[in-house]
Design a protein around this motif. Structure first.
Motif: not given
Ligand code: FPP
Ligand code: K
Ligand code: ZN
Length: 451
Positions: A103, A145-146, A149
């Motif tokens: 994150e 994936d985050d 992307e």
């Protein structure tokens, strides 16, 4: 304790009698390294006279490097993306799980992406291939994936098209220098992100007759091989180990190494030059003729060997990951190394570790540890502790950007001079991140057709 071979504990037997500044710094380097190599420095050593890997100290050092920068993970300094890659890659090599940084990394690198494509070192700066490369690899390391992307592949494609030059090479930034780092960084980005190869029609390279992002790149790299046999940054300059790795890595993306490397490079002359980079008694590698050993070349030069060996041998059966603790499988690997694995292991574990509370790895005992050297010394350690085998070549080089590789432990002549607890994790010989992390990203984007 087994005796340490005299090769690593005494000055070279043959000396040139001419004293120069170069010979003096070389003598000084030997003097600085010998006490570390011969076990006169304090600290616990194994049966072969080699210190253990100070794993916990190195992990703490890397965590501090990631965390202590003013405003950690806030974008300002153009070199910061490198810190992310060096620290995340090194922590991974030491066995740490870096998914917890996902994150923070995403939030930090998102504003570094420019609308015109690519990533800059900080918000508001120009995109650069080196920072883009470091960020793409960092996103692969944290995975998910985050993270994948975050990348705008369409603008990346346009930007790469604007960096591609009429002569086949890549500039590092629009209007910036064209060199072999650009060739390698672009090839890694194109392959991991599955960037469509068709050149944007407004690219200068398109006007010059190229239709493909990778066309003419092998020929351009070919022009970087010098009279010494090594590879230079660009045609006509001095051969340097960092560029040899970039050239081999890039060629291994263009096609399988046993095809692409001999197609574009004179392999015997390259081997002669790379072999000359390893020094005794130090055991490490120099980056160029008449210069000093430096730990980072354990990757830039040491990391050339698996690619050279794949170039020479072509596809073979090799040890599987699950054989790591299977001695029978390991013996089969044999020792066909073209360099001294023992020398390299001794240089890394004896000379490159800061064993004080500071931790981290370094160029040589007279230098401070830093994130860059920690990453590349550990990458070199991983390379020398394992054997990578090209298992199967790609069947259609016009669309496939990778081959099947396997990895297993390496034991020199069945004898291992480092203790098993000091083994680090494996890292892919072309992408320099774990094979699984590279495959996760490759597979994610392989599923996308077009953008
Ligand atoms: C000389 O430094 C160093 C170079 C000429 C090469 C630097 C390039 C890299 C480290 C690799 C870049 C790769 C990518 C993928 C971006 P020096 O004169 O301080 O060291 P030396 O005396 O050992 O040559
Ligand atoms: K150096
Ligand atoms: Zn260095």
């Amino acid at each position: 304790m087994a005796a340490i071979p005299a090769l690593f504990t005494s000055a070279p037997p043959i000396r040139d009698s001419l004293t120069t500044q170069t010979s003096e710094s070389q003598d000084e380097t030997v003097k600085v390294c010998l006490p570390f190599l011969s076990g006169q420095e304090p600290g616990t050593r194994n049966d072969y006279g080699i210190p253990h890997l100070s794993r916990d100290r190195h992990i703490k050092f890397l965590q501090t490097q990631l965390g202590e920068l003013p405003g950690a993970f806030k974008a300002m300094d153009p070199g910061r993306p490198w810190i992310f890659y060096w620290c995340l890659a090194a922590l991974t090599l030491l066995g740490e799980d870096v998914v917890s940084y996902r994150e923070r990394l995403i939030a930090t690198v998102r504003p570094m992406q420019n609308e015109g494509g690519g990533f800059a070192g900080g918000f508001g700066q120009d995109s650069h291939l080196a920072t883009t490369y470091a960020i793409v690899l960092s996103l692969a390391l944290v995975g998910g994936d985050d993270a994948f992307e975050v990348v705008d592949r369409k603008s990346m494609w346009r930007w790469l098209g604007s960096l591609k030059q009429p002569n086949g090479g890549f500039q590092m930034a629009v209007g910036g220098e064209e060199d072999v780092r650009g060739a390698y960084c672009a090839a890694v980005i194109i392959s991991l992100l599955n960037i469509p190869l068709d050149l944007p029609t407004d690219s200068a390279a398109y006007s010059a007759g190229h239709t493909d992002l990778l066309s003419g790149l092998g020929e351009w790299i070919s022009r970087c091989q010098t009279y010494e046999g090594g590879v230079s940054a660009k045609p006509g300059t001095e051969a340097h180990g960092a560029y040899a790795f970039c050239a081999l890595g890039c060629l291994s993306i263009l096609d399988s190494p046993h095809r692409a490397v001999p197609r574009y490079l004179d392999v015997p002359r390259l081997i002669s030059w790379i072999s000359s980079r390893q020094n005794a008694p130090e055991g490490g590698f120099s980056g160029r003729t008449n210069k000093l050993v430096d730990g980072c070349y354990c990757h830039w030069v040491g990391g050339c060997w698996p690619l050279i060996q794949a170039s020479l041998g072509g596809p073979q059966e090799g040890p599987k990951a699950e054989d790591v603790n299977n001695d029978a499988a390991v013996e089969e690997a044999g020792d066909h190394s073209l360099f001294s694995r023992e020398g390299m292991i001794r240089y890394i574990l004896c000379c490159c570790q800061d064993t004080s509370k500071r931790g981290g790895l370094r160029d040589k005992p007279s230098a401070y540890s830093d994130a860059y050297h920690t990453c590349y010394v550990l990458s070199g350690l991983s390379s020398v502790q394992h054997k990578w085998t090209l298992n199967a070549a790609r069947t259609d080089p016009s669309v496939e950007r990778t081959d099947k590789w396997s990895v297993g432990p390496f034991k020199e002549g069945g004898q291992q001079i480092f203790d098993e607890e000091d083994r680090v994790r494996t890292t892919h010989p072309v992408f320099v991140i774990p094979q699984q992390k590279a495959e996760d990203m490759l597979n994610y984007f392989a599923a996308k057709t077009g953008f």
